[in-house]
Design a protein around this motif. Structure first.
Motif, short mmCIF file in Angstrom:
data_model
loop_
_atom_site.label_atom_id
_atom_site.label_comp_id
_atom_site.label_asym_id
_atom_site.label_seq_id
_atom_site.Cartn_x
_atom_site.Cartn_y
_atom_site.Cartn_z
N ILE A 17 0.86 -1.05 0.14
CA ILE A 17 -0.07 0.17 0.01
C ILE A 17 0.92 1.24 -0.04
N VAL A 18 1.95 1.18 0.92
CA VAL A 18 2.89 2.45 0.93
C VAL A 18 3.46 2.52 -0.58
N LEU A 49 5.30 8.30 3.15
CA LEU A 49 4.76 7.16 2.33
C LEU A 49 6.07 6.84 1.48
N PHE A 50 7.17 6.54 2.11
CA PHE A 50 8.27 6.43 1.16
C PHE A 50 8.41 5.14 0.45
N GLY A 51 8.25 4.81 -0.54
CA GLY A 51 8.13 3.64 -1.35
C GLY A 51 9.23 3.06 -1.39
N ALA A 214 7.84 3.34 11.44
CA ALA A 214 7.33 4.73 10.66
C ALA A 214 8.16 5.73 10.67
N LEU A 215 8.75 6.39 11.82
CA LEU A 215 9.51 7.36 11.91
C LEU A 215 10.77 7.09 11.03
N THR A 216 11.33 6.01 11.00
CA THR A 216 12.55 5.71 10.50
C THR A 216 12.47 5.55 8.84
N MET A 217 11.19 5.13 8.50
CA MET A 217 10.92 5.11 6.94
C MET A 217 10.70 6.79 6.50
#
Length: 285
Positions: A17-18, A49-51, A214-217
Motif C-alpha cells: 500500500i505504501v 509514504l516513502f516507497g 514509521a519514523l525511520t521510513m
C-alpha cells in the motif's frame, strides 16, 4: 520447518500500500497546499509514504520467507525449490508484461517501475543455495558484514560507463543487486532467530515498535527528498531497524485479519504500481 507467519502477510500488505500510494498521484489536498505556497506538503507526503523504504521491507520479508523453511530442514530438493520460486515470481510478472507490451506500457526497470526489485529477487532466489551453504559454515553475521562492505563499494559501478544504453542499465542492475543484498540477508538472519529462538511476549510494546518503523521510513524519505542523504546511503543503515521491528511484529502476532488477507494480494498490487514523476524532485542514483 514450514510455519506460516500471519504477521508477515500483514507487513507485506502495508508495504505494498505504501509503494502504491507513493507512486500514485499526489492527493488533491497536497496540490492545493502546494499551489498556495506550502511546498513542503508534497515532500512530507512522499516522505511519510516513502516507497523505496517499503521495498527494503519487502526484501527483508522475502529473505525471511526464503530461508525460514530451510533453517532446520533435511537435505533440500533444489529442483523443487527453484520450480516453486520461479513459478511464484516469474509467471505473475509475465502476466503483467504481456498485456503491458500490447498496451504500449513500458516496464523498463529504471523508467519509473518497480521491476528493478524483481530482478534483484530473482538473483537472490538463484543465489540462495550458495548462500545457505555459506551460512551453514560461517553463520549469517560475517556474510552480512561482507555484503555490507560490497554494498557501499558498488555504488559507483554505473559511473564506469556512459549513462544510457545496455551497458549502463546492466551495471545499474548489478549495483542494485549488490546494494540490496545485505538487506535481503537481514531477512534470512531474522528467520534464523525466529525459528530457533523462543517466542517472547511483546504485548503493547508493539505500538512503540511500529512508531519507530514509521519514523525511520519517514526519516529516510525526508533526507532523500530534501537532498540531504540519498536513500542508497540511508536505507542499508535503516534496514536493521526495519528488521528488528518486523521481528517484534512476528512475536506480537497481533496483525489485523484484514491486513493478513490483503497480504495474499500484495504481489499483484506491487506489480501494477506506476511512477508519478515526483522523484524528479530528488537526486537520483
Amino acid at each position: 520447518m514450514n510455519r506460516h507467519y500471519d504477521a508477515l502477510d500483514a507487513v507485506r500488505f502495508v508495504a505494498a500500500i505504501v509503494v502504491a500510494l507513493h507512486h500514485d498521484s499526489v492527493p488533491i489536498l497536497m496540490d492545493y497546499l502546494g499551489h498556495y505556497g506550502f511546498d513542503s506538503a508534497e515532500t512530507l507526503y512522499r516522505s511519510a509514504l516513502f516507497g523505496t523504504a517499503a521495498v527494503s521491507i519487502f526484501f527483508i520479508v522475502s529473505g525471511f520467507c526464503i530461508h525460514a523453511p530451510y533453517v532446520d530442514a533435511p537435505p533440500v530438493s533444489w529442483r523443487a525449490y527453484f520450480a516453486r520460486r520461479y513459478i511464484r515470481i516469474v509467471l505473475p510478472f509475465c502476466a503483467i508484461l504481456i498485456p503491458a507490451f500490447f498496451l504500449g506500457v513500458s516496464y523498463n526497470p529504471y523508467a519509473g517501475f518497480i521491476t528493478w526489485s524483481l530482478i534483484c529477487e530473482i538473483v537472490y532466489y538463484s543465489l540462495y543455495p550458495i548462500l545457505r551453504g555459506a551460512w551453514r559454515r560461517f553463520g549469517w553475521v560475517p556474510i552480512i558484514i561482507i555484503s555490507y562492505t560490497i554494498s557501499y563499494w558498488c555504488l559507483g559501478i554505473p559511473s564506469l560507463v556512459d549513462e544510457g544504453g545496455a551497458a549502463f542499465f546492466a551495471l545499474l542492475s548489478l549495483r542494485d543487486v549488490l546494494h540490496n543484498l545485505p538487506i535481503w540477508l537481514l531477512g534470512c538472519l531474522l528467520a534464523d532467530l525466529a525459528v530457533r529462538r523462543r517466542s517472547v511476549q511483546i504485548g503493547l510494546l508493539i505500538w512503540p515498535s511500529r512508531a519507530v518503523l514509521a519514523l525511520t521510513m519517514f526519516a529516510t524519505g525526508w533526507l532523500h527528498y530534501t537532498q540531504t542523504v540519498h536513500y542508497i546511503y540511508s536505507l542499508p543503515v535503516a534496514a536493521p531497524i526495519f528488521a528488528m521491528c518486523i521481528w517484534w511484529e512476528i512475536h506480537a502476532n497481533a496483525a489485523a485479519s484484514v491486513l493478513v488477507r490483503g497480504g495474499r494480494w500484495s504481489y499483484s498490487l506491487y506489480l501494477v504500481v506506476h511512477h508519478s514523476g515526483f522523484d524528479s524532485l530528488a537526486a537520483t542514483g
